[in-house]
Design a protein around this motif. Structure first.
Motif, PDB file in Angstrom:
ATOM      1  N   UNK A  11       0.837  -1.199   0.000  1.00  0.00           N
ATOM      2  CA  UNK A  11       0.000   0.000   0.000  1.00  0.00           C
ATOM      3  C   UNK A  11       0.872   1.250   0.000  1.00  0.00           C
ATOM      4  N   UNK A  12       1.908   1.262   0.859  1.00  0.00           N
ATOM      5  CA  UNK A  12       2.794   2.424   0.936  1.00  0.00           C
ATOM      6  C   UNK A  12       3.478   2.672  -0.399  1.00  0.00           C
ATOM      7  N   UNK A  13       3.921   1.584  -1.061  1.00  0.00           N
ATOM      8  CA  UNK A  13       4.585   1.732  -2.355  1.00  0.00           C
ATOM      9  C   UNK A  13       3.609   2.260  -3.406  1.00  0.00           C
ATOM     10  N   UNK A  14       2.373   1.759  -3.367  1.00  0.00           N
ATOM     11  CA  UNK A  14       1.375   2.202  -4.347  1.00  0.00           C
ATOM     12  C   UNK A  14       1.032   3.677  -4.172  1.00  0.00           C
ATOM     13  N   UNK A  15       0.924   4.113  -2.925  1.00  0.00           N
ATOM     14  CA  UNK A  15       0.557   5.502  -2.649  1.00  0.00           C
ATOM     15  C   UNK A  15       1.748   6.450  -2.732  1.00  0.00           C
TER      16      UNK A  15
ATOM     17  N   UNK B 150      -3.610   2.277 -12.295  1.00  0.00           N
ATOM     18  CA  UNK B 150      -4.800   1.664 -11.699  1.00  0.00           C
ATOM     19  C   UNK B 150      -4.570   0.184 -11.392  1.00  0.00           C
ATOM     20  N   UNK B 151      -3.830  -0.497 -12.254  1.00  0.00           N
ATOM     21  CA  UNK B 151      -3.515  -1.904 -12.004  1.00  0.00           C
ATOM     22  C   UNK B 151      -2.653  -2.056 -10.745  1.00  0.00           C
ATOM     23  N   UNK B 152      -1.716  -1.128 -10.557  1.00  0.00           N
ATOM     24  CA  UNK B 152      -0.876  -1.160  -9.344  1.00  0.00           C
ATOM     25  C   UNK B 152      -1.726  -0.935  -8.101  1.00  0.00           C
ATOM     26  N   UNK B 153      -2.636   0.032  -8.180  1.00  0.00           N
ATOM     27  CA  UNK B 153      -3.532   0.315  -7.051  1.00  0.00           C
ATOM     28  C   UNK B 153      -4.459  -0.875  -6.783  1.00  0.00           C
TER      29      UNK B 153
ATOM     30  N   UNK C 225      -3.760  -4.089  -7.386  1.00  0.00           N
ATOM     31  CA  UNK C 225      -2.981  -5.161  -6.763  1.00  0.00           C
ATOM     32  C   UNK C 225      -2.798  -4.911  -5.275  1.00  0.00           C
ATOM     33  N   UNK C 226      -2.742  -3.652  -4.877  1.00  0.00           N
ATOM     34  CA  UNK C 226      -2.606  -3.307  -3.463  1.00  0.00           C
ATOM     35  C   UNK C 226      -3.948  -3.312  -2.740  1.00  0.00           C
ATOM     36  N   UNK C 227      -5.038  -3.592  -3.484  1.00  0.00           N
ATOM     37  CA  UNK C 227      -6.352  -3.647  -2.872  1.00  0.00           C
ATOM     38  C   UNK C 227      -6.971  -2.286  -2.628  1.00  0.00           C
ATOM     39  N   UNK C 228      -6.421  -1.254  -3.268  1.00  0.00           N
ATOM     40  CA  UNK C 228      -6.888   0.112  -3.001  1.00  0.00           C
ATOM     41  C   UNK C 228      -8.022   0.535  -3.916  1.00  0.00           C
ATOM     42  N   UNK C 229      -8.144  -0.116  -5.059  1.00  0.00           N
ATOM     43  CA  UNK C 229      -9.250   0.196  -5.968  1.00  0.00           C
ATOM     44  C   UNK C 229      -9.838  -1.110  -6.495  1.00  0.00           C
ATOM     45  N   UNK C 230     -11.089  -1.018  -6.932  1.00  0.00           N
ATOM     46  CA  UNK C 230     -11.785  -2.139  -7.556  1.00  0.00           C
ATOM     47  C   UNK C 230     -12.292  -1.692  -8.921  1.00  0.00           C
TER      48      UNK C 230
ATOM     49  N   UNK D 275     -11.627   0.453   2.942  1.00  0.00           N
ATOM     50  CA  UNK D 275     -11.189  -0.505   3.959  1.00  0.00           C
ATOM     51  C   UNK D 275      -9.684  -0.647   4.027  1.00  0.00           C
ATOM     52  N   UNK D 276      -9.055  -0.731   2.856  1.00  0.00           N
ATOM     53  CA  UNK D 276      -7.590  -0.870   2.840  1.00  0.00           C
ATOM     54  C   UNK D 276      -6.918   0.395   3.361  1.00  0.00           C
TER      55      UNK D 276
END
Length: 266
Positions: free
Chosen positions: A4-8, A45-48, A50-55, A70-71
């Motif tokens: 999550x930290x890497x994605x953000x 968006x694909x990276x986000x 994979x981190x569970x941050x977007x659907x 939630x994430x």
């Protein structure tokens, strides 16, 4: 949490999350609002995702993305725990600040050898343990090593032989180097008095400065009163960081001793 930290941690992805926090959006809309090309937006968006941050919601020809709170709440919990740990240990940072100030003050006067000769320090500490137990923690090598050196250090030799002429040695190391002190016990009266000299040495065995230690163990209600008097001699200009750290350093060391005695008592 690392994912999550890497994605953000990327500015473009952070902006995408900000936009999705307002409402779900399509890839094309996100590309237009961020100024990115659509393939770049899709990769972010694909990276986000994979981190569970977007659907992603495939809706016919359109792909619409929505943020997952939630994430982010999980990440918020980890950040709050990290902040709480930092705040609970602010004293450690304060120690560094005081140490830095003491070094700066000493540098201003340490323009010649013997600059701090005769300087004295005194520490008076009540300890919740018998004189017998306190004495053991000073004179038994394994117990002495358990509290005398900083927790981050590996002790390789640590001894105070409780008789006149006995060895006084503190030798420890960390990833940055080895730290050596050596001297001699001058006097010892079991459970009552311990006097020794200890010189801090450089890598070649030359003396940075010598400390003359006088310890008195007095029985008091609830435990032992430890009185430590220290006088320094043979001070060199290079001894500045050592002399500057005595007040704070010995305060921490005696805190370690008190904690160790309490732990063993419990």
């Amino acid at each position: 949490m690392e994912q999550i930290a890497a994605a953000l941690g990327d500015g473009a992805r952070w902006r995408i999350v900000e936009l999705l926090a307002e409402r779900p959006r399509s890839v094309g809309e996100l590309a237009e609002l961020t100024g990115l090309r659509q393939p770049q937006t899709t990769k972010h968006l694909q990276t986000l995702a994979r981190a569970g941050l977007v659907t992603v919601f495939p809706l016919g020809q359109r792909r619409v993305y929505a943020v997952e709170a939630g994430r982010l709440k999980d990440f918020e919990g980890q950040l709050r725990a990290l902040i709480a740990t930092i705040e609970a240990n602010e004293g450690e940072r304060d120690v560094l600040t005081r140490y830095q100030a003491a070094i700066s003050e000493s540098v201003a006067v340490a323009d010649h050898d013997r600059w701090a000769d005769g300087r004295t320090f005194s520490f008076d500490r009540p300890l919740a343990a018998s004189r017998h137990d306190v004495w053991r923690h000073w004179t038994e090598p394994a117990l002495l090593a358990s509290w005398w050196a900083p927790p981050s250090m590996t002790v390789t030799d640590c001894v105070l032989e409780p008789w006149a002429g006995g060895r006084a040695v503190l030798d420890y190391r960390d990833a940055e180097g080895r730290y050596r002190s050596a001297g001699e016990v001058r006097a010892a009266t079991e459970f009552e008095h311990l006097e020794f000299d200890l010189s801090v040495l450089d890598a070649k065995g030359a003396v940075f400065f010598t400390g003359h230690y006088d310890l008195k163990f007095t029985e008091v209600p609830g435990g032992t009163r430890l009185r430590l008097d220290l006088r320094v001699t043979e001070t060199t200009v290079e001894a500045v960081p050592f002399i500057a750290g005595i007040e704070t350093g010995w305060g921490q060391v005696l805190d370690n001793l008190a904690a160790r005695l309490t732990q063993e008592k419990d």
